[in-house]
Design a protein around this motif. Sequence first.
Motif, mmCIF file in Angstrom:
data_model
loop_
_atom_site.group_PDB
_atom_site.id
_atom_site.type_symbol
_atom_site.label_atom_id
_atom_site.label_comp_id
_atom_site.label_asym_id
_atom_site.label_seq_id
_atom_site.Cartn_x
_atom_site.Cartn_y
_atom_site.Cartn_z
ATOM 1 N N LEU A 109 0.788 -1.236 0.000
ATOM 2 C CA LEU A 109 0.000 0.000 0.000
ATOM 3 C C LEU A 109 0.824 1.293 0.000
ATOM 4 O O LEU A 109 0.424 2.265 -0.660
ATOM 5 C CB LEU A 109 -1.002 -0.011 1.165
ATOM 6 N N ARG A 114 -3.553 6.661 -4.030
ATOM 7 C CA ARG A 114 -4.918 6.139 -3.950
ATOM 8 C C ARG A 114 -5.482 6.039 -5.363
ATOM 9 O O ARG A 114 -5.534 7.030 -6.092
ATOM 10 C CB ARG A 114 -5.792 7.090 -3.131
ATOM 11 N N LEU A 142 -8.793 -2.102 2.279
ATOM 12 C CA LEU A 142 -8.666 -1.113 1.202
ATOM 13 C C LEU A 142 -9.650 0.031 1.413
ATOM 14 O O LEU A 142 -9.341 1.197 1.163
ATOM 15 C CB LEU A 142 -8.901 -1.770 -0.160
ATOM 16 N N TRP A 146 -8.069 3.669 1.631
ATOM 17 C CA TRP A 146 -8.352 4.541 0.492
ATOM 18 C C TRP A 146 -9.664 5.308 0.619
ATOM 19 O O TRP A 146 -10.025 6.082 -0.268
ATOM 20 C CB TRP A 146 -8.365 3.712 -0.809
#
Length: 392
Positions: A109, A114, A142, A146
Amino acid sequence: MKILAIETSCDESAIAILEATGDDKSARYKVLGNALVSQIDLHRQYGGVFPALAKREHAKNLTPILENALTQAQLFVPSPQTLTNEQETKLAQILEREQELYSALSAFLPKLKRPDIDAIAVTYGPGLEPALWVGINLARALSYIWNIPIVPINHMEGHLLSSVAKKEGETLIIENVQLPLLALLISGGHTELVVMNKWLSYQLLGETRDDAVGEAFDKVARMMDLPYPGGPEISKLAETHRTEFPDGIPRYKLPKPMFDTEDCDFSFSGLKTSILYLLKETGTLTSTEKAELARAFEDTVSEVLWKKTARAIEQSNAQSLVVGGGVSANTHIQRVFTERIQQTYPQVTLTIPPRELSTDNAVMIGLAGFFRAKQGEYRSEVIAVGNLPLAA
Ligand code: KG4
Ligand code: ZN
């Protein structure tokens, strides 16, 4: 709307990214990314799907698949950043039971910006709960990092919608669906006849009282010493026999459980047991006999499926029929249904999805995700429901 779809209900780990436009009447989807890892080879060694093994594999596969799908969709924009302590802690909490996914994801990540995604669609049932949880927890992770909302999706609705989607190049289109739409959903875990009278609202007309069709294929294959998954193996053998003996009628007479009952329900366990006894009596079969038995089994299954589907068409006054789920890839079932619809119900439009859409995949979850997102079905809490029904 850009949708990231996740599917981990059984033995396929899959992520797809779709760009969807339109509405209930006419929806168009561009598949921007589609990545899938099948665990079939691994489960084959054990002769079936083991939930704990499936869970571990999903946890291992998902991060590389995510990277692959984002890259295909050109949504992987490198941009080094660090997760805050708070983010780290929360991520560890969400992925507490999926350590392998946690390690890979927390390394992945911070590498990218994003991505431009509006919704995360994830299968929450039916399926193997330990396997479903991996996909759900990835979605939660996620979604948190995000800030993208989650739409939980019923796996069977995915199968159903992928059956009505038409493919035009890289675009999938769902439009002009004539209701009532009858769906025969046949997979490793399901055998049901469901009617959609109103868009995305379902009524159950019939279902199996015991084994699912795919399960029967797999179990019979196992008795015949064929590898897992047994459906394609039985189908191959049966087709060889049909080519070699086009007029030959298999000598094996198998029972058709519940063939004449006044309902749309199925039963496959008696058929399976009769093959078990037959094999016990006859001992080892020659390869021709095996092929003949495979053909007899497939013929019987196709007849039963058709008989109950025809009854359901009458009962529901269906204008469209779709056959979905992994077993719909079966060549003989496809042939029987195509012929019979033309002969008996020419007014009914029959659709059977192409192979890549009939087996488990994430694109189908994205198809459903769009409609469900449009209806605002976002959820902050999602839990796995192994026996989630499509219709009551
Ligand atoms: O929908 P699916 O991919 O996974 C589940 O949700 O269950 O369906 C898998 C099932 C397996 O039982 C497999 O043996 C069966 O679909 N299958 C087939 C064929 N291809 C897959 N059964 C009969 N003929 C086929 N060609
Ligand atoms: Zn499935």
